[in-house]
Design a protein around this motif. Structure first.
Motif, PDB file in Angstrom:
ATOM      1  N   LEU A   1     -81.192  38.442   0.240  1.00 24.66           N
ATOM      2  CA  LEU A   1     -80.316  37.599   1.056  1.00 24.66           C
ATOM      3  C   LEU A   1     -81.035  36.371   1.606  1.00 24.66           C
ATOM      4  CD1 LEU A   1     -78.373  40.346   3.039  1.00 24.66           C
ATOM      5  CD2 LEU A   1     -77.686  39.129   0.960  1.00 24.66           C
ATOM      6  N   GLY A   2     -82.271  36.120   1.134  1.00 20.97           N
ATOM      7  CA  GLY A   2     -82.991  34.944   1.595  1.00 20.97           C
ATOM      8  C   GLY A   2     -84.204  35.297   2.444  1.00 20.97           C
ATOM      9  N   ALA A   3     -85.038  34.294   2.728  1.00 24.28           N
ATOM     10  CA  ALA A   3     -86.322  34.497   3.407  1.00 24.28           C
ATOM     11  C   ALA A   3     -86.181  35.176   4.766  1.00 24.28           C
ATOM     12  CB  ALA A   3     -87.045  33.159   3.557  1.00 24.28           C
ATOM     13  N   SER A   4     -85.133  34.859   5.513  1.00 21.09           N
ATOM     14  CA  SER A   4     -84.982  35.438   6.851  1.00 21.09           C
ATOM     15  C   SER A   4     -84.702  36.933   6.802  1.00 21.09           C
ATOM     16  CB  SER A   4     -83.853  34.729   7.607  1.00 21.09           C
ATOM     17  OG  SER A   4     -82.611  34.918   6.947  1.00 21.09           O
ATOM     18  N   SER A   5     -84.270  37.422   5.637  1.00 16.02           N
ATOM     19  CA  SER A   5     -83.988  38.847   5.463  1.00 16.02           C
ATOM     20  C   SER A   5     -85.227  39.623   5.041  1.00 16.02           C
ATOM     21  CB  SER A   5     -82.885  39.029   4.417  1.00 16.02           C
ATOM     22  OG  SER A   5     -82.669  40.393   4.120  1.00 16.02           O
ATOM     23  N   ASN A   6     -86.254  38.903   4.583  1.00 10.58           N
ATOM     24  CA  ASN A   6     -87.398  39.545   3.949  1.00 10.58           C
ATOM     25  C   ASN A   6     -88.634  39.601   4.849  1.00 10.58           C
ATOM     26  OD1 ASN A   6     -85.822  39.714   1.619  1.00 10.58           O
ATOM     27  ND2 ASN A   6     -86.529  37.723   0.879  1.00 10.58           N
TER      28      ASN A   6
ATOM     29  N   SER B   1     -84.408  40.466   8.835  1.00 10.31           N
ATOM     30  CA  SER B   1     -83.153  40.902   9.444  1.00 10.31           C
ATOM     31  C   SER B   1     -82.857  42.349   9.072  1.00 10.31           C
ATOM     32  CB  SER B   1     -82.004  40.009   8.968  1.00 10.31           C
ATOM     33  OG  SER B   1     -82.266  38.654   9.249  1.00 10.31           O
ATOM     34  N   SER B   2     -82.295  43.106  10.008  1.00  8.07           N
ATOM     35  CA  SER B   2     -81.920  44.501   9.736  1.00  8.07           C
ATOM     36  C   SER B   2     -80.588  44.513   8.985  1.00  8.07           C
ATOM     37  CB  SER B   2     -81.794  45.284  11.050  1.00  8.07           C
ATOM     38  OG  SER B   2     -83.054  45.534  11.606  1.00  8.07           O
ATOM     39  N   ASP B   3     -80.674  44.302   7.656  1.00  7.23           N
ATOM     40  CA  ASP B   3     -79.451  44.185   6.869  1.00  7.23           C
ATOM     41  C   ASP B   3     -79.467  45.049   5.616  1.00  7.23           C
ATOM     42  OD1 ASP B   3     -81.302  42.840   5.304  1.00  7.23           O
ATOM     43  OD2 ASP B   3     -80.565  40.849   5.853  1.00  7.23           O
ATOM     44  N   GLY B   4     -80.486  45.930   5.477  1.00 10.04           N
ATOM     45  CA  GLY B   4     -80.547  46.816   4.319  1.00 10.04           C
ATOM     46  C   GLY B   4     -81.036  46.155   3.051  1.00 10.04           C
ATOM     47  N   MET B   5     -81.600  44.944   3.163  1.00  5.66           N
ATOM     48  CA  MET B   5     -82.009  44.201   1.964  1.00  5.66           C
ATOM     49  C   MET B   5     -83.404  43.615   2.155  1.00  5.66           C
ATOM     50  SD  MET B   5     -79.393  44.304  -0.197  1.00  5.66           S
ATOM     51  CE  MET B   5     -79.266  42.853  -1.217  1.00  5.66           C
ATOM     52  N   GLY B   6     -84.383  44.457   2.445  1.00  5.59           N
ATOM     53  CA  GLY B   6     -85.726  43.991   2.755  1.00  5.59           C
ATOM     54  C   GLY B   6     -86.647  43.897   1.556  1.00  5.59           C
ATOM     55  N   THR B   7     -87.949  43.746   1.848  1.00  5.08           N
ATOM     56  CA  THR B   7     -88.985  43.553   0.838  1.00  5.08           C
ATOM     57  C   THR B   7     -89.478  44.891   0.300  1.00  5.08           C
ATOM     58  OG1 THR B   7     -89.665  41.505   1.916  1.00  5.08           O
ATOM     59  CG2 THR B   7     -91.279  42.532   0.456  1.00  5.08           C
ATOM     60  N   SER B   8     -89.744  44.945  -1.000  1.00 11.38           N
ATOM     61  CA  SER B   8     -90.232  46.168  -1.641  1.00 11.38           C
ATOM     62  C   SER B   8     -91.744  46.313  -1.455  1.00 11.38           C
ATOM     63  CB  SER B   8     -89.904  46.142  -3.136  1.00 11.38           C
ATOM     64  OG  SER B   8     -88.507  46.035  -3.334  1.00 11.38           O
ATOM     65  N   LEU B   9     -92.215  47.563  -1.500  1.00 12.15           N
ATOM     66  CA  LEU B   9     -93.624  47.887  -1.236  1.00 12.15           C
ATOM     67  C   LEU B   9     -94.105  48.926  -2.237  1.00 12.15           C
ATOM     68  CD1 LEU B   9     -96.141  47.893   0.775  1.00 12.15           C
ATOM     69  CD2 LEU B   9     -94.955  49.763   1.937  1.00 12.15           C
ATOM     70  N   ASP B  10     -95.350  48.762  -2.725  1.00 16.79           N
ATOM     71  CA  ASP B  10     -95.921  49.714  -3.671  1.00 16.79           C
ATOM     72  C   ASP B  10     -97.446  49.624  -3.636  1.00 16.79           C
ATOM     73  OD1 ASP B  10     -95.994  51.684  -5.592  1.00 16.79           O
ATOM     74  OD2 ASP B  10     -95.123  50.486  -7.207  1.00 16.79           O
ATOM     75  N   ALA B  11     -98.093  50.627  -4.218  1.00 23.37           N
ATOM     76  CA  ALA B  11     -99.548  50.631  -4.465  1.00 23.37           C
ATOM     77  C   ALA B  11    -100.365  50.336  -3.215  1.00 23.37           C
ATOM     78  CB  ALA B  11     -99.893  49.639  -5.572  1.00 23.37           C
ATOM     79  N   VAL B  12    -100.134  51.112  -2.169  1.00 20.16           N
ATOM     80  CA  VAL B  12    -100.879  50.936  -0.917  1.00 20.16           C
ATOM     81  C   VAL B  12    -102.220  51.651  -1.031  1.00 20.16           C
ATOM     82  CG1 VAL B  12    -100.843  51.254   1.586  1.00 20.16           C
ATOM     83  CG2 VAL B  12     -98.683  50.912   0.327  1.00 20.16           C
ATOM     84  N   SER B  13    -103.295  50.954  -0.697  1.00 20.01           N
ATOM     85  CA  SER B  13    -104.612  51.590  -0.767  1.00 20.01           C
ATOM     86  C   SER B  13    -105.532  51.056   0.322  1.00 20.01           C
ATOM     87  CB  SER B  13    -105.263  51.381  -2.137  1.00 20.01           C
ATOM     88  OG  SER B  13    -105.736  50.055  -2.276  1.00 20.01           O
ATOM     89  N   ILE B  14    -106.441  51.922   0.756  1.00 23.93           N
ATOM     90  CA  ILE B  14    -107.544  51.524   1.631  1.00 23.93           C
ATOM     91  C   ILE B  14    -108.796  52.162   1.065  1.00 23.93           C
ATOM     92  CG2 ILE B  14    -108.609  51.826   3.898  1.00 23.93           C
ATOM     93  CD1 ILE B  14    -105.901  51.420   5.147  1.00 23.93           C
ATOM     94  N   THR B  15    -109.796  51.341   0.795  1.00 23.23           N
ATOM     95  CA  THR B  15    -111.054  51.828   0.250  1.00 23.23           C
ATOM     96  C   THR B  15    -112.209  51.376   1.126  1.00 23.23           C
ATOM     97  OG1 THR B  15    -111.197  49.890  -1.204  1.00 23.23           O
ATOM     98  CG2 THR B  15    -110.226  51.888  -2.131  1.00 23.23           C
TER      99      THR B  15
END
Length: 206
Positions: free
Chosen positions: A109-114, A158-172
């Protein structure tokens, strides 16, 4: 060349290779503990290795994008903004490396949603508050100030159900004195010697 010597060389080589591979201190960093059918998604209140915020977490498999690593990835804006966190053991004064992949939905939905907020030790920030849809890596080094450290990741748009995706979290953990994890020249020579000796032994047997 004796069999015992070859075994010793092989063990040394294996040890050096193990040291060259950083260990991920984050459990279930690619969210593969959940089994989902291709093209499906689910919202969960619990997820192996993670503490989940009150608005839960959305796990997806080839829905509104595809995983960067494995099959699954997550979104932290379910119906409203949520968050996940994980606490791991650290050594005071030691430097660690945080890395994760983010991408905005193709139907965003655009940058403000992400956006994804991150916090680890005394550091924090926001990434992905734009319209980029390709998987992008975020990296940050930090020095631990406690024997346990918490990583927190949350939806920041924005709390609209259309946020940014996340994957491959690591701490080394980074090597002492910021040394590279690549074996030093002497170690590389030992690896080459071991490989050569094993190759020669196999040729004699043939």
């Amino acid at each position: 060349m004796s069999k015992k010597f070859l075994i010793a060389l092989g063990l040394s080589a294996a040890s050096l290779l193990a040291q060259a591979t950083p260990v991920n201190l984050i459990s279930n960093g690619s969210f593969e503990s959940v089994s989902l059918a291709n093209g499906s998604w689910t919202t969960l209140g619990s997820l192996s290795g993670w503490t989940i915020g009150p608005q839960n977490v959305e796990v997806r498999h080839n829905v509104a994008g595809s995983a960067f690593a494995g099959l699954n990835f997550v979104e932290l804006d379910t119906s409203r903004n949520s968050w996940i966190s994980q606490t791991f053991t650290t050594t005071v004064g030691q430097t660690y490396h945080l890395s994760f992949m983010w991408a905005n939905r193709p139907d965003q939905l655009g940058a403000s949603s992400n956006g994804i907020s991150w916090q680890v030790d005394a550091l924090n920030g926001v990434v992905g508050n734009n319209t980029v849809t390709a998987w992008t890596q975020f990296e940050q080094d930090f020095v631990a100030t406690s024997t346990s450290t918490t990583l927190r990741l949350g939806a920041s748009g924005s709390s609209d159900g259309m946020g940014t995706s996340l994957d491959a979290v690591s701490i080394t953990q980074l090597p002492a004195a910021a040394r590279s994890t690549v074996p030093e020249p002497g170690s590389l020579a030992l690896l080459a010697m071991a490989a050569g000796a094993l190759f020669a032994a196999r040729r004699r047997k043939a």
